[in-house]
Design an enzyme around this catalytic site. Structure first.
Site, short mmCIF file in Angstrom:
data_model
loop_
_atom_site.label_atom_id
_atom_site.label_comp_id
_atom_site.label_asym_id
_atom_site.label_seq_id
_atom_site.Cartn_x
_atom_site.Cartn_y
_atom_site.Cartn_z
N ILE A 1 0.86 -1.18 0.00
CA ILE A 1 0.00 0.00 0.00
C ILE A 1 0.90 1.23 0.00
CG2 ILE A 1 -2.03 -1.06 1.06
CD1 ILE A 1 -1.21 -0.06 3.73
N ASP A 2 0.37 2.33 -0.51
CA ASP A 2 1.18 3.54 -0.69
C ASP A 2 1.71 4.07 0.64
OD1 ASP A 2 0.59 3.43 -3.39
OD2 ASP A 2 -1.10 4.83 -3.22
N LYS A 3 2.80 4.82 0.55
CA LYS A 3 3.44 5.40 1.73
C LYS A 3 2.43 6.15 2.61
CE LYS A 3 6.64 9.12 2.98
NZ LYS A 3 7.55 10.18 2.47
N THR B 1 -0.86 5.96 2.59
CA THR B 1 -2.10 5.22 2.87
C THR B 1 -1.86 4.39 4.12
OG1 THR B 1 -2.71 5.10 0.54
CG2 THR B 1 -3.74 3.51 2.01
N ARG C 1 -7.01 5.87 -6.03
CA ARG C 1 -6.78 7.30 -6.24
C ARG C 1 -6.99 7.67 -7.70
NH1 ARG C 1 -0.87 7.73 -3.90
NH2 ARG C 1 -1.15 9.97 -4.30
#
Length: 350
Positions: free
Chosen positions: A169-171, A173, A268
């Site tokens: 998962i994104d930094k 998030t 996103r």
């Protein structure tokens, strides 16, 4: 800390119908260790006439074809218990056996970084990742990552590809992700992801009023000009996001989205594409859209929310060893909970 629950507890069957048996994963057997790898795979008629090095690359896709070919030549990958050459052709129904010692798969260093562990056993770790933590080391992020923390918490993860990671998962998030502790678990979880049988539910807050739930089925690929971004473009990889409206405000909507696929920045990109960008998204919504007449509290909250309002709230999977269907939940982090509360008081719907 949240506890593991039975998947039948509070998730409707219609929302939890992606958990299926992974036949390829179920055909594997191995010792529960990361250092010594012992795998078996039973072939069937679909492999008749194919070269054994090509078959091995399909069966054990986490390893490179060259590495598998090397193991065949060294006698570490056997067919019906016998060594063969890489060009050996299958007549169907042979048993492949792979016995190797794994070398370190990462050069990252262990770091004593606290982890919010939701669940752990001998096969998997489920982690609630905080905002700001990079999952995997890369350019400009060689330390302080989840991988560095995992190497300290469980040193044998160094012998697994990507330290046991099967998804990211994104930094910026927050929320849940699962990590494998041995290769059998990593194979099984990877197969579940390939078969879209891992249940991933996200909470998010977007600009605008979404009337009802739906599905976004649009391909995603790297943006042709801005290489930091992904974009919905023809020729991209299939990407499917299902969503439901959970709470409406005057100028915003709280949504729950379920990933069917797992493309980079998928949620996103998809919500930006349909005109409902995420609050705080510095890449896809770089300018704060302040509602007319916003209170000072709402103004301060929106301007101070510097990351995408996205939280991986629920994760469902089939345990790689016991085959039990499991779900895990992670509460909202403080910043997300505060954002929602301010919207409830300062931007409530008429």
């Amino acid at each position: 800390m949240s506890q593991a629950q039975s998947s039948n507890s509070n998730i409707p069957d219609t929302d939890f119908n992606l958990l299926e048996d992974s036949e390829d994963a179920d055909n594997h057997t191995s010792e529960a260790t990361a250092t010594r790898l012992s795998l078996q795979f039973q072939l069937d008629e679909t492999y008749i006439g194919q070269r054994i090095d090509q078959i091995a690359a399909m069966v054990w896709s986490d390893f490179s074809r060259e590495k598998l070919k090397q193991w065949i030549k060294e006698g570490n990958l056997l067919v019906n218990g016998q060594p063969v050459k890489p060009k050996f052709k299958s007549d169907g129904f042979e048993i492949l056996t792979l016995n190797v010692e794994l070398e370190a798969q990462t050069r990252s260093l262990p770091e004593d970084i606290p982890l919010d562990i939701i669940y752990e056993d001998e096969d998997i770790i489920v982690i609630n990742k905080p905002v700001g933590m990079v999952v995997h080391p890369g350019a400009g992020n060689t330390s302080g990552t989840l991988v560095n923390a995992l190497l300290h918490h469980y040193p044998k993860s160094s012998e697994l590809a990507r330290a046991g990671l099967v998804h990211r998962i994104d930094k910026d998030t927050s929320g849940l992700l699962v990590v494998a502790k041995n290769l059998e678990a990593q194979f099984a979880l990877s197969k579940q992801l390939e078969k879209k049988s891992v249940y991933r539910l996200y909470d998010l807050v977007v600009y605008g009023n979404i009337i009802a739930g739906g599905t976004i089925d649009e391909p995603i690929k790297r943006h042709p000009v801005d290489r930091v971004k992904m974009a919905v473009l023809p020729g991209g990889k299939d990407a499917v996001t299902h969503y439901n409206v959970k709470e409406r405000f005057q100028h915003f909507t709280r949504v729950q989205a379920r990933l069917e696929t797992g493309r980079t920045h998928q949620i996103r990109v998809h919500f930006s594409y349909i005109g409902y960008g995420l609050v705080g998204d510095q890449v896809y919504m770089p300018r704060v859209r302040m509602p007319a007449g916003a209170s000072q509290l709402l103004d301060d909250t929106l301007r101070g929310f510097k990351r995408q309002a996205l939280h991986a709230v629920q994760l469902g999977l089939k345990h790689p060893r016991t085959k039990e269907e499991m779900t895990f939940e992670a509460p909202w982090p403080e910043d997300f909970a505060n954002l929602v509360e301010v919207l409830r008081t300062e931007n409530k719907a008429y």
